[in-house]
Design a protein around this motif. Structure first.
Motif, PDB file in Angstrom:
ATOM      1  N   PRO A 118      -4.949  -7.818  -8.193  1.00  0.00           N
ATOM      2  CA  PRO A 118      -4.396  -9.135  -8.844  1.00  0.00           C
ATOM      3  C   PRO A 118      -4.225  -9.183 -10.340  1.00  0.00           C
ATOM      4  O   PRO A 118      -3.697  -9.834 -10.929  1.00  0.00           O
ATOM      5  CB  PRO A 118      -6.124  -9.420  -8.769  1.00  0.00           C
ATOM      6  CG  PRO A 118      -6.770  -9.265  -7.104  1.00  0.00           C
ATOM      7  CD  PRO A 118      -5.200  -7.269  -7.472  1.00  0.00           C
TER       8      PRO A 118
ATOM      9  N   GLU B  83      -4.714 -15.564  -7.871  1.00  0.00           N
ATOM     10  CA  GLU B  83      -5.928 -16.559  -7.076  1.00  0.00           C
ATOM     11  C   GLU B  83      -7.249 -15.986  -6.179  1.00  0.00           C
ATOM     12  O   GLU B  83      -7.532 -16.724  -6.013  1.00  0.00           O
ATOM     13  CB  GLU B  83      -4.717 -17.610  -5.908  1.00  0.00           C
ATOM     14  CG  GLU B  83      -3.789 -18.289  -6.335  1.00  0.00           C
ATOM     15  CD  GLU B  83      -2.399 -18.182  -5.918  1.00  0.00           C
ATOM     16  OE1 GLU B  83      -2.872 -18.644  -4.150  1.00  0.00           O
ATOM     17  OE2 GLU B  83      -1.474 -19.693  -6.085  1.00  0.00           O
ATOM     18  N   THR B  84      -6.952 -14.948  -6.122  1.00  0.00           N
ATOM     19  CA  THR B  84      -7.613 -13.941  -5.451  1.00  0.00           C
ATOM     20  C   THR B  84      -8.295 -12.825  -6.171  1.00  0.00           C
ATOM     21  O   THR B  84      -7.377 -12.324  -6.341  1.00  0.00           O
ATOM     22  CB  THR B  84      -7.908 -13.801  -3.712  1.00  0.00           C
ATOM     23  OG1 THR B  84      -8.949 -13.093  -3.256  1.00  0.00           O
ATOM     24  CG2 THR B  84      -6.896 -13.154  -3.749  1.00  0.00           C
ATOM     25  N   PHE B  85      -9.409 -12.380  -6.004  1.00  0.00           N
ATOM     26  CA  PHE B  85      -9.916 -10.939  -6.519  1.00  0.00           C
ATOM     27  C   PHE B  85     -10.864  -9.965  -5.816  1.00  0.00           C
ATOM     28  O   PHE B  85     -11.142  -9.399  -5.129  1.00  0.00           O
ATOM     29  CB  PHE B  85     -10.847 -10.990  -6.949  1.00  0.00           C
ATOM     30  CG  PHE B  85     -10.750 -11.626  -8.966  1.00  0.00           C
ATOM     31  CD1 PHE B  85      -9.585 -11.128 -10.132  1.00  0.00           C
ATOM     32  CD2 PHE B  85     -10.598 -12.556  -9.449  1.00  0.00           C
ATOM     33  CE1 PHE B  85      -9.140 -11.079 -10.709  1.00  0.00           C
ATOM     34  CE2 PHE B  85      -9.972 -13.065 -11.006  1.00  0.00           C
ATOM     35  CZ  PHE B  85      -9.091 -12.730 -11.958  1.00  0.00           C
ATOM     36  N   ASP B  86      -9.152 -10.080  -4.001  1.00  0.00           N
ATOM     37  CA  ASP B  86     -10.154  -9.412  -3.340  1.00  0.00           C
ATOM     38  C   ASP B  86      -8.952  -7.787  -3.942  1.00  0.00           C
ATOM     39  O   ASP B  86      -8.323  -7.925  -3.801  1.00  0.00           O
ATOM     40  CB  ASP B  86      -9.076  -9.590  -1.710  1.00  0.00           C
ATOM     41  CG  ASP B  86      -9.850  -9.234  -0.434  1.00  0.00           C
ATOM     42  OD1 ASP B  86     -10.099  -7.656  -0.990  1.00  0.00           O
ATOM     43  OD2 ASP B  86      -8.802  -9.432   0.543  1.00  0.00           O
ATOM     44  N   MET B  87     -10.453  -6.913  -3.476  1.00  0.00           N
ATOM     45  CA  MET B  87      -9.816  -5.720  -3.720  1.00  0.00           C
ATOM     46  C   MET B  87      -9.629  -4.738  -2.149  1.00  0.00           C
ATOM     47  O   MET B  87      -9.817  -3.157  -3.035  1.00  0.00           O
ATOM     48  CB  MET B  87     -10.733  -5.106  -4.604  1.00  0.00           C
ATOM     49  CG  MET B  87     -11.321  -6.353  -6.315  1.00  0.00           C
ATOM     50  SD  MET B  87      -9.649  -5.806  -7.081  1.00  0.00           S
ATOM     51  CE  MET B  87     -10.600  -7.806  -8.438  1.00  0.00           C
ATOM     52  N   THR B  88      -9.917  -5.255  -1.950  1.00  0.00           N
ATOM     53  CA  THR B  88      -9.956  -4.266  -0.226  1.00  0.00           C
ATOM     54  C   THR B  88      -7.801  -3.707  -0.059  1.00  0.00           C
ATOM     55  O   THR B  88      -6.940  -5.166   0.551  1.00  0.00           O
ATOM     56  CB  THR B  88     -10.032  -4.388   1.613  1.00  0.00           C
ATOM     57  OG1 THR B  88     -11.339  -5.287   0.485  1.00  0.00           O
ATOM     58  CG2 THR B  88      -9.777  -4.229   2.175  1.00  0.00           C
TER      59      THR B  88
ATOM     60  N   PHE C  88      -7.241  -1.244  -5.445  1.00  0.00           N
ATOM     61  CA  PHE C  88      -8.246  -2.152  -5.226  1.00  0.00           C
ATOM     62  C   PHE C  88      -8.008  -3.257  -6.953  1.00  0.00           C
ATOM     63  O   PHE C  88      -8.956  -4.657  -6.942  1.00  0.00           O
ATOM     64  CB  PHE C  88      -8.828  -1.129  -5.845  1.00  0.00           C
ATOM     65  CG  PHE C  88      -8.677  -0.012  -5.051  1.00  0.00           C
ATOM     66  CD1 PHE C  88      -9.549  -0.022  -3.857  1.00  0.00           C
ATOM     67  CD2 PHE C  88      -8.714   1.625  -5.047  1.00  0.00           C
ATOM     68  CE1 PHE C  88      -9.550   1.038  -2.613  1.00  0.00           C
ATOM     69  CE2 PHE C  88      -8.552   2.874  -4.304  1.00  0.00           C
ATOM     70  CZ  PHE C  88      -8.650   2.075  -3.163  1.00  0.00           C
TER      71      PHE C  88
ATOM     72  N   PRO D 207      -3.959  -3.340   1.945  1.00  0.00           N
ATOM     73  CA  PRO D 207      -4.084  -3.544   3.150  1.00  0.00           C
ATOM     74  C   PRO D 207      -3.298  -2.486   3.424  1.00  0.00           C
ATOM     75  O   PRO D 207      -3.692  -1.548   3.191  1.00  0.00           O
ATOM     76  CB  PRO D 207      -2.805  -4.438   2.804  1.00  0.00           C
ATOM     77  CG  PRO D 207      -2.456  -5.315   1.178  1.00  0.00           C
ATOM     78  CD  PRO D 207      -3.414  -4.390   0.653  1.00  0.00           C
TER      79      PRO D 207
ATOM     80  N   THR E 163       0.645  -0.878   0.092  1.00  0.00           N
ATOM     81  CA  THR E 163      -0.288   0.093  -0.039  1.00  0.00           C
ATOM     82  C   THR E 163       1.251   1.112   0.275  1.00  0.00           C
ATOM     83  O   THR E 163       0.896   2.333  -0.676  1.00  0.00           O
ATOM     84  CB  THR E 163      -0.496  -0.277   0.985  1.00  0.00           C
ATOM     85  OG1 THR E 163      -1.684  -1.037   1.382  1.00  0.00           O
ATOM     86  CG2 THR E 163      -1.906   1.144   1.461  1.00  0.00           C
TER      87      THR E 163
END
Length: 433
Positions: A340, A219-224, A337, A226, A52
């Motif tokens: 990934p 592997e993940t599309f977590d857009m939050t 955001f 850190p 971040t």
């Protein structure tokens, strides 16, 4: 509005060209979002927080460059400087990452003061025009070398230092082959004068990477994003008056100053931005952006922020104004955001852009006087030492120091300015520190 603020017509460009150039610059330097957390994470810093900090500091510094200097240069935590932060200051000298972060913050404050008093601008003006052209050529070889290395086309070798990688060994990696194919395709697009050729090449390389196993879906599309809290403003003030801090601070200052100066001169030369006297337009504002970026980056929790040589890729796509860097800065914010997706692009896809931009950057060699040995030898050392030492700063040191010494010994004292003498003394001192 954009045309009026950035003077697009005056610079013979348009919104589409500038935006494509900004995207291209971002794509060639987005690797820092993945690499910087890995390097600084070795010190014990929280990798998510560093990600971040890297994205935010790059975005802020680049947007400041866009709005203040209106130049097509992007900034982010510098490679080499982050390695010095981790492997020399923290591992080699045994200091905490908080100590190193404090040194970076102090460096940024000092650079702001040096810029305010025109000292950094004075250094840029003092560099002879032939050496300025040589810096552009040297950077071209340097970033081409980085591209070839990142793609695995060339690899380290104990016997010969470097050698050709396993290009056709797909069991080891398909990256070198994909990179070579992408270089050929992108080169053809450039020859056909296709707009956005470098960016198209990066996209093609990414797609080609799927069957060779070097491009992978996230592997993940977590857009939050850190939280930056674990590294934000974590300074260690107790050791700022120690000799170790002085040594670390001097090294950060020296490397960052001449990396930045070299990049500004080299990319500006390639873009034909230098005036008749070899000056960069709005260079003071550009140096302020760089200084602010370093101080702000340290506050956020990352190593030295510096002007990126990969900015040359955007310039090669026609970027000439701050709209290019504004686009790059906005993309760094979006990367918070959409990380990934951006991190999915493999090095083999971006490496060809660096190689081809490196080729483009050698053109100023035609402007160099190669008949006068007092000019030619410093030029040659500037060019050759950048890729061989893996440092823009070291190339400038060898070039300028040899310039002063050869001019003095050959009796051409009038060619050397007082500022050059001062720099030469500092360069000599550097070898003993």
């Amino acid at each position: 509005m954009l045309d009026k603020y950035f003077k697009l017509k005056e610079n013979k460009t348009n919104v589409r060209t500038e935006v494509v150039a900004g995207i291209t610059t971002f794509m060639t330097m987005a690797y820092i979002l993945a690499v910087n957390p890995l390097i600084l994470g070795d010190t014990g810093m929280d990798k998510g927080a560093v990600f971040t900090a890297t994205a935010v500091s790059a975005a802020v510094a680049t947007i400041v460059m866009a709005l203040l200097a209106k130049l097509p240069f992007a900034l982010a935590p510098g490679m080499g400087l982050n390695a010095f932060f981790t492997y020399t200051v923290c591992f080699g000298m045994g200091h905490s990452w908080e100590f190193a972060l404090t040194a970076v913050f102090l460096e940024g404050i000092i650079f702001i003061l040096l810029t305010a008093f025109n000292i950094r601008e004075l250094i840029i003006k003092a560099i002879p025009n032939n050496v300025k052209h040589a810096i552009s050529v040297g950077i071209g070889l340097f970033i081409a070398f980085i591209g070839l290395k990142n793609a695995g086309i060339i690899v380290s070798n104990e016997a010969t230092f470097v050698s050709l990688g396993s290009i056709m060994d797909f069991k080891a990696s398909g990256a070198p082959f994909v990179a070579l194919i992408t270089i050929i395709i992108t080169g053809a697009l450039l020859a056909l004068r296709v707009k956005g050729a470098l960016l198209i090449g990066i996209l093609i390389g990414t797609i080609l990477g799927f069957p060779f196993g070097i491009t992978h879906l996230p592997e993940t599309f977590d857009m939050t994003p850190p939280s930056v809290a674990p590294v934000f403003a974590k300074f260690q003030w107790s050791d700022i008056f120690t000799m170790d801090m002085l040594l670390v601070l001097f090294t950060f200052l020296f490397v960052d100053m001449f990396d930045t100066v070299g990049t500004l001169i080299g990319v500006s030369t390639k873009a034909n931005m230098l005036d008749k006297e070899g000056r960069i337009p709005r260079v003071k504002q550009a140096l302020f952006a760089d200084s602010i970026g370093t101080a702000f980056g340290a506050l956020m929790g990352t190593s030295t922020v510096t002007t990126y040589v990969e900015s040359a890729s955007g310039v090669a796509e026609g970027g000439r104004t701050g709209l290019t860097s504004l686009t790059t800065g906005v993309l760094f914010l979006l990367a918070l955001f959409l990380s990934p997706l951006f991190l999915m692009v493999p090095a083999a896809a971006t490496a060809p852009a660096l190689v081809l931009v490196g080729a483009m950057m050698i053109t100023p060699i035609t402007k160099i006087n190669l008949e006068d040995y007092t000019e030619m030898i410093p030029v040659f050392l500037t060019i050759i030492m950048m890729p061989l030492t893996f440092s823009i700063a070291e190339g400038i040191v060898f070039g300028m120091l040899s310039y002063v010494l050869i001019k003095l010994i050959s009796g051409k004292v009038k060619d050397v300015t007082p500022v050059m003498y001062i720099l030469a003394v500092l360069f000599v001192l550097k070898f003993f520190i």
